[in-house]
Design an enzyme around this catalytic site. Structure first.
Site, short mmCIF file in Angstrom:
data_model
loop_
_atom_site.label_atom_id
_atom_site.label_comp_id
_atom_site.label_asym_id
_atom_site.label_seq_id
_atom_site.Cartn_x
_atom_site.Cartn_y
_atom_site.Cartn_z
N ASN A 6 -19.74 65.00 -50.74
CA ASN A 6 -20.72 63.91 -50.78
C ASN A 6 -20.51 63.05 -49.69
O ASN A 6 -19.27 62.83 -49.22
CB ASN A 6 -19.85 62.95 -51.89
N ASP A 8 -22.20 60.29 -49.10
CA ASP A 8 -22.79 58.72 -49.00
C ASP A 8 -22.31 57.71 -48.03
O ASP A 8 -22.91 57.05 -47.47
CB ASP A 8 -22.45 58.17 -50.42
N HIS A 56 -26.81 52.69 -49.85
CA HIS A 56 -26.35 53.70 -48.58
C HIS A 56 -27.42 54.56 -48.62
O HIS A 56 -28.19 54.15 -47.72
CB HIS A 56 -25.03 54.36 -48.83
N THR A 107 -18.91 54.67 -58.56
CA THR A 107 -19.36 54.82 -59.99
C THR A 107 -17.95 54.75 -60.83
O THR A 107 -17.32 55.46 -60.36
CB THR A 107 -20.00 56.37 -60.04
N HIS A 219 -15.18 60.41 -50.56
CA HIS A 219 -14.56 59.24 -50.00
C HIS A 219 -13.37 59.83 -49.03
O HIS A 219 -13.06 59.50 -47.76
CB HIS A 219 -14.02 58.39 -51.00
N1 PXP Z 1 -18.80 62.73 -58.42
C1 PXP Z 1 -19.97 61.67 -58.75
C2 PXP Z 1 -20.57 61.70 -59.89
C3 PXP Z 1 -19.35 60.17 -58.18
O1 PXP Z 1 -20.24 59.44 -58.43
C4 PXP Z 1 -18.74 60.20 -56.86
C5 PXP Z 1 -18.36 58.94 -55.93
O2 PXP Z 1 -19.85 58.77 -55.37
C6 PXP Z 1 -18.11 61.35 -56.39
C7 PXP Z 1 -18.09 62.44 -57.34
C8 PXP Z 1 -16.99 61.41 -55.41
O3 PXP Z 1 -15.88 60.75 -55.51
P1 PXP Z 1 -15.19 60.33 -54.31
O4 PXP Z 1 -15.91 59.85 -53.20
O5 PXP Z 1 -14.02 59.38 -54.92
O6 PXP Z 1 -14.43 61.55 -53.73
#
Ligand code: PXP
Length: 246
Positions: A6, A8, A56, A107, A219
């Site tokens: 991810n 983001d 974002h 989330t 993250h």
């Molecule tokens: N899966 C979903 C559905 C999420 O909303 C998020 C956070 O945006 C993640 C995975 C990834 O979580 P993290 O950023 O804590 O690794």
């Protein structure tokens, strides 16, 4: 075990400076560059969340990743008509339906599938007809797992936030809840993914959850990338995931 990355927060950083001009020639860091680095580090898919408030990722980011990056794209989105339109045009490989509240930092809880069966069924059908495989981001609760199967989703993503944020007996109890939900989902024919708060340090405990086929991680990778770069951070995570027996 597949690793979805991810990215983001690469857009979060760009928006901190260039919110009014995300496509300017000097806007940085590059979301496309991040996707390429994640791919080079061994990511199996790229995840991005186009939020209703566009805090974002922007629509243009999603379309650019779709066009330029030769990896499966997983779009996280709220279950709204407006986002359905974006998803139908984007045609991501996967869509993960998530709850969205404007005030939340990220989330925070799982989607209430059981309380929204009639709203979600047509949404899942429309996305599926458009060639996106749909997953439901849910808390590890029996009724949410059953409801996910009932709305026609082939996959769930179990919310591991509470698992990640607790220790000791509380974490053990949450791990047991995740395991039971995964077991039930598997028995109903659902593919089981997990995401939220997963880090190198809690991976080993997550192996107690059966039937997981994909982890979505964001993250911690971006945090680690501040020090060693994103490609290396993804490579490190991929190695840690691959070293464990799932
Ligand atoms: N899966 C979903 C559905 C999420 O909303 C998020 C956070 O945006 C993640 C995975 C990834 O979580 P993290 O950023 O804590 O690794």
């Amino acid at each position: 075990m597949l690793l979805g990355v991810n990215i983001d927060h690469v857009a979060t950083l760009r928006q901190a400076r260039y919110a009014g001009m995300p496509e300017a020639h000097n806007a940085e860091p590059s979301v496309l560059g991040a996707a390429r680095a994640a791919q080079a580090g061994g990511a199996d898919s790229i995840t991005l969340h186009v939020r209703e408030d566009r805090r974002h990722m922007q629509d243009a980011d999603a379309f650019a990743v779709r066009r330029e990056i030769n990896l499966p794209l997983n779009l996280e989105m709220g279950a709204t008509e407006a986002m359905l339109e974006v998803a139908l045009a984007l045609r991501p490989d996967f869509v993960c339906l998530v709850p969205e509240r404007r005030q939340e930092v990220t989330t925070e809880g799982g989607l209430d599938v059981a309380g929204n069966l009639d709203k979600l069924r047509p949404l899942v059908a429309a996305l599926t007809a458009n060639c996106s495989r749909v997953s439901m981001f849910i808390d590890p609760e029996e009724e949410q797992v059953r409801a996910s199967a009932a709305v026609g989703a082939p996959m769930i993503e179990l919310h591991t936030g509470r698992f990640a944020n607790t220790l000791g007996a509380e974490r053990a109890a949450e791990t047991a809840r995740l395991a039971a939900a995964a077991e039930l989902a598997h028995s109903l024919g659902l593919e089981v993914h997990a995401g939220h708060g997963i880090q190198v340090d809690n991976l080993a405990e997550l192996t107690a959850v059966p039937h997981l086929t994909e982890l979505n991680i964001g993250h911690t990778l971006i945090s680690r990338a501040v020090f060693i770069g994103l490609e290396a951070a993804v490579r490190e995570m991929k190695a840690a995931v691959t070293a464990l027996k799932w």
